[in-house]
Design an enzyme around this catalytic site. Sequence first.
Site, PDB file in Angstrom:
ATOM      1  N   ARG A 164       0.821  -1.232   0.000  1.00 40.78           N
ATOM      2  CA  ARG A 164       0.000   0.000   0.000  1.00 40.78           C
ATOM      3  C   ARG A 164       0.854   1.282   0.000  1.00 40.78           C
ATOM      4  O   ARG A 164       0.433   2.328   0.506  1.00 40.78           O
ATOM      5  CB  ARG A 164      -0.960   0.035   1.202  1.00 40.78           C
ATOM      6  CG  ARG A 164      -1.992  -1.055   1.204  1.00 40.78           C
ATOM      7  CD  ARG A 164      -2.909  -0.994  -0.027  1.00 40.78           C
ATOM      8  NE  ARG A 164      -3.766  -2.155  -0.022  1.00 40.78           N
ATOM      9  CZ  ARG A 164      -3.448  -3.319  -0.607  1.00 40.78           C
ATOM     10  NH1 ARG A 164      -2.316  -3.453  -1.288  1.00 40.78           N
ATOM     11  NH2 ARG A 164      -4.278  -4.327  -0.564  1.00 40.78           N
ATOM     12  N   SER A 241     -11.305  -0.508   2.672  1.00 38.59           N
ATOM     13  CA  SER A 241     -10.727  -0.817   3.986  1.00 38.59           C
ATOM     14  C   SER A 241     -10.221   0.474   4.613  1.00 38.59           C
ATOM     15  O   SER A 241      -9.453   1.205   3.991  1.00 38.59           O
ATOM     16  CB  SER A 241      -9.550  -1.779   3.842  1.00 38.59           C
ATOM     17  OG  SER A 241     -10.023  -2.993   3.322  1.00 38.59           O
ATOM     18  N   GLU A 342      -5.952   3.855   5.926  1.00 36.04           N
ATOM     19  CA  GLU A 342      -5.560   3.695   4.519  1.00 36.04           C
ATOM     20  C   GLU A 342      -5.978   4.895   3.652  1.00 36.04           C
ATOM     21  O   GLU A 342      -5.212   5.308   2.785  1.00 36.04           O
ATOM     22  CB  GLU A 342      -6.175   2.398   3.966  1.00 36.04           C
ATOM     23  CG  GLU A 342      -5.580   1.979   2.652  1.00 36.04           C
ATOM     24  CD  GLU A 342      -6.128   0.644   2.153  1.00 36.04           C
ATOM     25  OE1 GLU A 342      -5.917  -0.375   2.816  1.00 36.04           O
ATOM     26  OE2 GLU A 342      -6.756   0.656   1.083  1.00 36.04           O
TER      27      GLU A 342
HETATM   28  C1  LIG Z   1     -15.579  -0.290  -1.993  1.00 33.43           C
HETATM   29  C2  LIG Z   1     -14.094  -0.068  -2.088  1.00 33.43           C
HETATM   30  C3  LIG Z   1     -13.233  -1.141  -2.222  1.00 33.43           C
HETATM   31  C4  LIG Z   1     -11.844  -0.958  -2.304  1.00 33.43           C
HETATM   32  N1  LIG Z   1     -11.035  -2.036  -2.445  1.00 33.43           N
HETATM   33  C5  LIG Z   1      -9.692  -1.875  -2.529  1.00 33.43           C
HETATM   34  C6  LIG Z   1      -8.822  -3.005  -2.670  1.00 33.43           C
HETATM   35  O1  LIG Z   1      -9.273  -4.137  -2.747  1.00 33.43           O
HETATM   36  N2  LIG Z   1      -7.490  -2.775  -2.731  1.00 33.43           N
HETATM   37  C7  LIG Z   1      -6.961  -1.518  -2.672  1.00 33.43           C
HETATM   38  O2  LIG Z   1      -5.732  -1.396  -2.756  1.00 33.43           O
HETATM   39  N3  LIG Z   1      -7.753  -0.429  -2.568  1.00 33.43           N
HETATM   40  C8  LIG Z   1      -9.093  -0.573  -2.484  1.00 33.43           C
HETATM   41  N4  LIG Z   1      -9.910   0.529  -2.336  1.00 33.43           N
HETATM   42  C9  LIG Z   1      -9.314   1.881  -2.273  1.00 33.43           C
HETATM   43  C10 LIG Z   1      -9.310   2.608  -3.626  1.00 33.43           C
HETATM   44  O3  LIG Z   1     -10.238   2.074  -4.501  1.00 33.43           O
HETATM   45  C11 LIG Z   1      -7.935   2.581  -4.289  1.00 33.43           C
HETATM   46  O4  LIG Z   1      -6.971   3.137  -3.437  1.00 33.43           O
HETATM   47  C12 LIG Z   1      -7.926   3.377  -5.608  1.00 33.43           C
HETATM   48  O5  LIG Z   1      -6.790   3.049  -6.344  1.00 33.43           O
HETATM   49  C13 LIG Z   1      -7.972   4.881  -5.419  1.00 33.43           C
HETATM   50  O6  LIG Z   1      -7.984   5.469  -6.714  1.00 33.43           O
HETATM   51  P1  LIG Z   1      -8.783   6.778  -7.004  1.00 33.43           P
HETATM   52  O7  LIG Z   1      -8.618   7.104  -8.428  1.00 33.43           O
HETATM   53  O8  LIG Z   1     -10.200   6.663  -6.517  1.00 33.43           O
HETATM   54  O9  LIG Z   1      -7.982   7.825  -6.118  1.00 33.43           O
HETATM   55  P2  LIG Z   1      -8.542   9.004  -5.194  1.00 33.43           P
HETATM   56  O10 LIG Z   1      -9.326   8.423  -4.076  1.00 33.43           O
HETATM   57  O11 LIG Z   1      -9.184  10.047  -6.010  1.00 33.43           O
HETATM   58  O12 LIG Z   1      -7.160   9.568  -4.612  1.00 33.43           O
HETATM   59  C14 LIG Z   1      -6.372   8.798  -3.746  1.00 33.43           C
HETATM   60  C15 LIG Z   1      -4.964   9.394  -3.709  1.00 33.43           C
HETATM   61  O13 LIG Z   1      -4.350   9.225  -4.969  1.00 33.43           O
HETATM   62  C16 LIG Z   1      -3.978  10.483  -5.500  1.00 33.43           C
HETATM   63  N5  LIG Z   1      -4.185  10.435  -6.956  1.00 33.43           N
HETATM   64  C17 LIG Z   1      -5.269   9.961  -7.619  1.00 33.43           C
HETATM   65  N6  LIG Z   1      -5.062  10.063  -8.946  1.00 33.43           N
HETATM   66  C18 LIG Z   1      -3.840  10.631  -9.110  1.00 33.43           C
HETATM   67  C19 LIG Z   1      -3.065  11.015 -10.246  1.00 33.43           C
HETATM   68  N7  LIG Z   1      -3.495  10.844 -11.503  1.00 33.43           N
HETATM   69  N8  LIG Z   1      -1.837  11.571 -10.028  1.00 33.43           N
HETATM   70  C20 LIG Z   1      -1.368  11.742  -8.767  1.00 33.43           C
HETATM   71  N9  LIG Z   1      -2.055  11.415  -7.669  1.00 33.43           N
HETATM   72  C21 LIG Z   1      -3.278  10.857  -7.839  1.00 33.43           C
HETATM   73  C22 LIG Z   1      -4.862  11.511  -4.809  1.00 33.43           C
HETATM   74  O14 LIG Z   1      -4.258  12.791  -4.792  1.00 33.43           O
HETATM   75  C23 LIG Z   1      -4.956  10.891  -3.426  1.00 33.43           C
HETATM   76  O15 LIG Z   1      -3.805  11.227  -2.698  1.00 33.43           O
HETATM   77  C24 LIG Z   1     -11.306   0.366  -2.256  1.00 33.43           C
HETATM   78  C25 LIG Z   1     -12.190   1.455  -2.126  1.00 33.43           C
HETATM   79  C26 LIG Z   1     -13.562   1.253  -2.039  1.00 33.43           C
HETATM   80  C27 LIG Z   1     -14.482   2.420  -1.910  1.00 33.43           C
END
Ligand SMILES: Cc1cc2nc3c(=O)[nH]c(=O)nc-3n(C[C@H](O)[C@H](O)[C@H](O)COP(=O)(O)OP(=O)(O)OC[C@H]3O[C@@H](n4cnc5c(N)ncnc54)[C@H](O)[C@@H]3O)c2cc1C
Length: 348
Positions: A164, A241, A342
């Site tokens: 992570r 999580s 997380e």
């Molecule tokens: C129901 C559910 C289930 C999930 N299951 C998992 C799982 O199984 N495994 C897991 O690892 N995670 C899981 N997650 C967490 C999440 O989905 C991941 O961390 C996902 O990759 C976040 O991506 P995002 O585009 O939504 O980022 P955001 O939530 O929009 O941002 C998260 C971080 O990433 C940064 N960021 C996003 N895009 C960029 C970019 N293009 N450039 C630079 N920084 C950026 C943001 O600034 C922030 O700091 C889950 C979440 C939910 C709601």
Amino acid sequence: MNLQEDIPLAPLTTLQVGGAARYFVEATTETEVREAVDWALLREYPMFVLGGGSNLVVSDAGWPGLVLKIGIVGIEEHVQQDRVRFNVGAGEDWDHFVAHAVARNCAGVECMSGIPGSVGGTPVQNVGAYGQEAGDTICRVLALDVEDMQTREMAAEDCGFSYRTSIFNSTHRGRYIILRVAYELTMGGSPSIRYADLQRYFAGWAQPPSLVQVRDAVRTIRAGKAMLITAGDEDCRSAGSFFKNPVLSESEYQSLVAEATSRGLQIPSYPMVSSQKKVSAAWLVEHSGFAKGFNLGRVGISRKHALAIVNRGGATAADIFELKYMIEQRVREQWGVQLMPEPVFVGF
Ligand SMILES: Cc1cc2nc3c(=O)[nH]c(=O)nc-3n(C[C@H](O)[C@H](O)[C@H](O)COP(=O)(O)OP(=O)(O)OC[C@H]3O[C@@H](n4cnc5c(N)ncnc54)[C@H](O)[C@@H]3O)c2cc1C
């Protein structure tokens, strides 16, 4: 560049709490990203980069500067024998890309089916599920360095991937805006079914499952835990999580095991590098008095997953924080372990 003002952020996140962005831009090209960054730098406004909003807790005060949503899409494919390099826009929906790769019969990301969010979010916390991590298949990350406005192409080794973690959420947090990510997958490769949940699912099958069947299985298992965004399922209103599985030294682990044994319990753990042990955060939460379905006003713990803090409707970020503190404190008192959240906290 389409600059908007006072845009509510809660609807742009899966947890659906928090205030508004003072300024907001969705950038669909690198040029638009540069334009937005220049605009914010010139005015010395703080900038937050938004992907799919699935790993965020936005404060009730919102964000005082610019929120830059990355909307760069597109999937390019380069085939070299059985290796296929997918060069994917950071704003592409992650699960859409996984579906595409599986449909092209390419192995390497199938176990990460159904994780919400954008492709650009996957290197940030090195997302992972069911035995696969993004860092296993990422070969290049193209990012804009906001310190000198140069575009950098980084190899996986430069990204510092571990559990992570990457440079993007640790040592170089806030420095890079990810524009594109390249994944190298194996055409015709076998799906990975190492994890117990998947092995149970396929137990008794006469034939090894295909990539499509593993993708379907993962999505089914995830839906049963409210870890797949499903319309109408209140338990999905979460950030996934909420706590990382704690990584303990051998001596910390041994004292935790001794404490559990004295209570007639056994804590699930997974081996890590250099004699470290990863222990189940879900187990710690459940064995500290927070059962699935626990409620505290407008927030609670998912009925289907002990690690997901959910917004039961109309919650504020302050409500989420109250429950987070309560859980952390109780786990510390009961087990002497400090849980680490997380999600990313925005505007606190
Ligand atoms: C129901 C559910 C289930 C999930 N299951 C998992 C799982 O199984 N495994 C897991 O690892 N995670 C899981 N997650 C967490 C999440 O989905 C991941 O961390 C996902 O990759 C976040 O991506 P995002 O585009 O939504 O980022 P955001 O939530 O929009 O941002 C998260 C971080 O990433 C940064 N960021 C996003 N895009 C960029 C970019 N293009 N450039 C630079 N920084 C950026 C943001 O600034 C922030 O700091 C889950 C979440 C939910 C709601």
